[in-house]
Design a protein around this motif. Structure first.
Motif, PDB file in Angstrom:
ATOM      1  N   GLY A   1       0.785  -1.228   0.000  1.00 58.63           N
ATOM      2  CA  GLY A   1       0.000   0.000   0.000  1.00 58.63           C
ATOM      3  C   GLY A   1       0.810   1.268   0.000  1.00 58.63           C
ATOM      4  O   GLY A   1       0.241   2.366  -0.003  1.00 58.63           O
ATOM      5  N   PHE A   2       2.132   1.161   0.001  1.00 58.67           N
ATOM      6  CA  PHE A   2       2.950   2.377   0.011  1.00 58.67           C
ATOM      7  C   PHE A   2       2.959   3.010  -1.379  1.00 58.67           C
ATOM      8  O   PHE A   2       2.276   3.995  -1.604  1.00 58.67           O
ATOM      9  CB  PHE A   2       4.369   2.069   0.484  1.00 58.67           C
ATOM     10  N   GLY A   3       3.716   2.459  -2.301  1.00 54.72           N
ATOM     11  CA  GLY A   3       3.681   2.932  -3.681  1.00 54.72           C
ATOM     12  C   GLY A   3       4.037   4.385  -3.871  1.00 54.72           C
ATOM     13  O   GLY A   3       3.598   5.009  -4.836  1.00 54.72           O
ATOM     14  N   GLY A   4       4.819   4.976  -2.972  1.00 55.16           N
ATOM     15  CA  GLY A   4       5.228   6.363  -3.140  1.00 55.16           C
ATOM     16  C   GLY A   4       4.053   7.319  -3.126  1.00 55.16           C
ATOM     17  O   GLY A   4       3.362   7.476  -2.108  1.00 55.16           O
ATOM     18  N   LEU A   5       3.783   7.955  -4.247  1.00 48.01           N
ATOM     19  CA  LEU A   5       2.700   8.929  -4.348  1.00 48.01           C
ATOM     20  C   LEU A   5       1.331   8.294  -4.138  1.00 48.01           C
ATOM     21  O   LEU A   5       0.378   8.972  -3.742  1.00 48.01           O
ATOM     22  CB  LEU A   5       2.738   9.612  -5.719  1.00 48.01           C
ATOM     23  N   PHE A   6       1.221   6.990  -4.378  1.00 47.42           N
ATOM     24  CA  PHE A   6      -0.067   6.308  -4.199  1.00 47.42           C
ATOM     25  C   PHE A   6      -0.576   6.468  -2.770  1.00 47.42           C
ATOM     26  O   PHE A   6      -1.765   6.751  -2.547  1.00 47.42           O
ATOM     27  CB  PHE A   6       0.090   4.820  -4.530  1.00 47.42           C
ATOM     28  N   ALA A   7       0.304   6.303  -1.790  1.00 43.75           N
ATOM     29  CA  ALA A   7      -0.113   6.395  -0.389  1.00 43.75           C
ATOM     30  C   ALA A   7      -0.585   7.796  -0.029  1.00 43.75           C
ATOM     31  O   ALA A   7      -1.424   7.965   0.864  1.00 43.75           O
ATOM     32  CB  ALA A   7       1.038   5.973   0.527  1.00 43.75           C
ATOM     33  N   VAL A   8      -0.051   8.795  -0.739  1.00 43.73           N
ATOM     34  CA  VAL A   8      -0.453  10.180  -0.490  1.00 43.73           C
ATOM     35  C   VAL A   8      -1.788  10.486  -1.160  1.00 43.73           C
ATOM     36  O   VAL A   8      -2.663  11.133  -0.586  1.00 43.73           O
ATOM     37  CB  VAL A   8       0.644  11.142  -0.996  1.00 43.73           C
TER      38      VAL A   8
ATOM     39  N   ALA B   1      -6.800   6.038   2.185  1.00 42.21           N
ATOM     40  CA  ALA B   1      -7.726   5.025   2.711  1.00 42.21           C
ATOM     41  C   ALA B   1      -7.444   3.662   2.095  1.00 42.21           C
ATOM     42  O   ALA B   1      -7.431   2.627   2.794  1.00 42.21           O
ATOM     43  CB  ALA B   1      -9.171   5.440   2.441  1.00 42.21           C
ATOM     44  N   ILE B   2      -7.225   3.636   0.793  1.00 42.73           N
ATOM     45  CA  ILE B   2      -6.902   2.378   0.120  1.00 42.73           C
ATOM     46  C   ILE B   2      -5.554   1.860   0.612  1.00 42.73           C
ATOM     47  O   ILE B   2      -5.384   0.666   0.900  1.00 42.73           O
ATOM     48  CB  ILE B   2      -6.888   2.562  -1.399  1.00 42.73           C
ATOM     49  N   SER B   3      -4.588   2.757   0.732  1.00 42.53           N
ATOM     50  CA  SER B   3      -3.267   2.382   1.224  1.00 42.53           C
ATOM     51  C   SER B   3      -3.349   1.770   2.614  1.00 42.53           C
ATOM     52  O   SER B   3      -2.708   0.750   2.904  1.00 42.53           O
ATOM     53  CB  SER B   3      -2.351   3.611   1.247  1.00 42.53           C
ATOM     54  N   ASN B   4      -4.143   2.380   3.485  1.00 40.99           N
ATOM     55  CA  ASN B   4      -4.278   1.868   4.847  1.00 40.99           C
ATOM     56  C   ASN B   4      -4.914   0.480   4.863  1.00 40.99           C
ATOM     57  O   ASN B   4      -4.500  -0.400   5.629  1.00 40.99           O
ATOM     58  CB  ASN B   4      -5.110   2.825   5.693  1.00 40.99           C
ATOM     59  N   ALA B   5      -5.892   0.254   4.009  1.00 43.74           N
ATOM     60  CA  ALA B   5      -6.514  -1.070   3.937  1.00 43.74           C
ATOM     61  C   ALA B   5      -5.513  -2.117   3.481  1.00 43.74           C
ATOM     62  O   ALA B   5      -5.494  -3.250   3.987  1.00 43.74           O
ATOM     63  CB  ALA B   5      -7.710  -1.035   2.993  1.00 43.74           C
TER      64      ALA B   5
ATOM     65  N   LEU C   1       9.125   1.162   5.941  1.00 40.74           N
ATOM     66  CA  LEU C   1       8.656   2.290   6.745  1.00 40.74           C
ATOM     67  C   LEU C   1       7.142   2.256   6.875  1.00 40.74           C
ATOM     68  O   LEU C   1       6.586   2.527   7.955  1.00 40.74           O
ATOM     69  CB  LEU C   1       9.113   3.605   6.117  1.00 40.74           C
ATOM     70  N   ASN C   2       6.467   1.921   5.788  1.00 45.15           N
ATOM     71  CA  ASN C   2       5.013   1.848   5.798  1.00 45.15           C
ATOM     72  C   ASN C   2       4.521   0.741   6.728  1.00 45.15           C
ATOM     73  O   ASN C   2       3.661   0.960   7.598  1.00 45.15           O
ATOM     74  CB  ASN C   2       4.508   1.597   4.376  1.00 45.15           C
ATOM     75  N   VAL C   3       5.061  -0.457   6.567  1.00 46.33           N
ATOM     76  CA  VAL C   3       4.621  -1.604   7.365  1.00 46.33           C
ATOM     77  C   VAL C   3       5.020  -1.433   8.826  1.00 46.33           C
ATOM     78  O   VAL C   3       4.221  -1.708   9.740  1.00 46.33           O
ATOM     79  CB  VAL C   3       5.195  -2.907   6.789  1.00 46.33           C
ATOM     80  N   ALA C   4       6.250  -0.974   9.065  1.00 46.55           N
ATOM     81  CA  ALA C   4       6.702  -0.801  10.446  1.00 46.55           C
ATOM     82  C   ALA C   4       5.859   0.231  11.174  1.00 46.55           C
ATOM     83  O   ALA C   4       5.540   0.073  12.362  1.00 46.55           O
ATOM     84  CB  ALA C   4       8.173  -0.392  10.474  1.00 46.55           C
ATOM     85  N   GLY C   5       5.481   1.301  10.481  1.00 44.12           N
ATOM     86  CA  GLY C   5       4.625   2.308  11.105  1.00 44.12           C
ATOM     87  C   GLY C   5       3.276   1.739  11.494  1.00 44.12           C
ATOM     88  O   GLY C   5       2.763   2.016  12.585  1.00 44.12           O
ATOM     89  N   LYS C   6       2.692   0.932  10.609  1.00 49.83           N
ATOM     90  CA  LYS C   6       1.397   0.327  10.913  1.00 49.83           C
ATOM     91  C   LYS C   6       1.508  -0.662  12.058  1.00 49.83           C
ATOM     92  O   LYS C   6       0.667  -0.671  12.977  1.00 49.83           O
ATOM     93  CB  LYS C   6       0.848  -0.372   9.666  1.00 49.83           C
TER      94      LYS C   6
END
Length: 262
Positions: A181-188, A192-196, A222-227
């Protein structure tokens, strides 16, 4: 080595922005692994970002400038190696596309791309590395970053390297190749989709009860560790190079030096 050299091959380490700014220990681990594989490692000071954010955002003019700067910085080296599938894919796959209509630089971009490799792929496919400096007594699971997997076909190489780590047990999560769900600009753009997506990734990881979640992609980590930290999950995240090299002194991602979650 697949090529015969009268000397140690000179490898330029493309450090990446996230490693430089957020996780320098990965850079040191990469150097240790490349030296263990018999390479002379060079870290050009002139290197900057690979240009991926500008390229993905449609700013091709600045992406071209960055590409030419990167190519100049690594000129004269036998190989260019990045501890990141997405950055390596930018250099190897997208630079030739970005500069395809540039009569002056198109052929240079293609030649440059031939020398570019993702770290784990380089250690296995080019160096034939069979032993690694690190050891780890515990269970790990591995997340495949999208760019490395889909653009560079990096899948078996990290697993072969992990199999060489004494004491390590690899426990594959389900859908290990699914995006985090990170995908750089995708997460920005689509939080909501990124968080799911990252919620599902974390659940899949937790189901195999690992001590560590590893990946070759700092953005994903970074994305997974933060979650995981926000969930209070007892799973630490590290770049695969840290485990392979035995560079484990830095706190796990999203942890402080005293072992507390951030």
């Amino acid at each position: 080595m697949t090529e015969v050299y009268a000397r140690r091959p000179r490898v330029g380490l493309f450090v990446t922005c996230l490693v430089d700014l957020m996780r320098p220990s990965v850079g040191f681990a990469a150097v240790r692994l490349l030296e263990a594989a018999g390479c002379e490692v060079v870290v050009p000071e002139e290197q900057t970002c690979c240009g991926q954010p500008a390229y993905n955002g449609g700013d091709n003019a600045n992406a071209r400038k960055i590409a030419l700067q990167t190519m100049r910085a690594f000129d004269g080296l036998d190989y260019v190696v990045a501890p990141s599938g997405s950055c390596a894919a930018m250099l190897k796959v997208h630079y030739p596309r970005l500069l395809a209509d540039d009569a002056q630089h198109a052929s240079a971009a293609r030649a440059f791309a031939e020398r570019v490799h993702e770290l784990c792929a380089f250690l296995i496919d080019v160096c034939g590395l069979e032993q690694v400096p690190g050891s780890f007594a515990g269970r790990v699971t591995y997340h495949d970053g999208c760019s490395g997997l889909r653009e560079l076909k990096v899948r078996e190489q990290p697993r072969r390297l992990l199999a060489a780590v004494p004491g390590l047990e690899l426990c594959e999560m389900s859908d290990t190749d699914a995006c985090c769900g990170f995908g750089g600009l995708f997460a920005v753009k689509f939080p909501a989709i990124s968080n799911a997506m990252v919620t599902k990734k974390c659940a899949n990881a937790a189901s195999v009860k690992p001590d560590l979640l590893l990946s070759g992609e700092m953005g994903c980590l970074l994305n997974v560790a933060g979650k995981l930290s926000r969930q209070g999950a007892d799973i630490q995240c590290r770049h695969i190079a840290e485990v392979l090299a035995g560079e484990m002194t830095a706190p796990a991602i999203a942890y402080s030096s005293d072992g507390e979650r951030r």
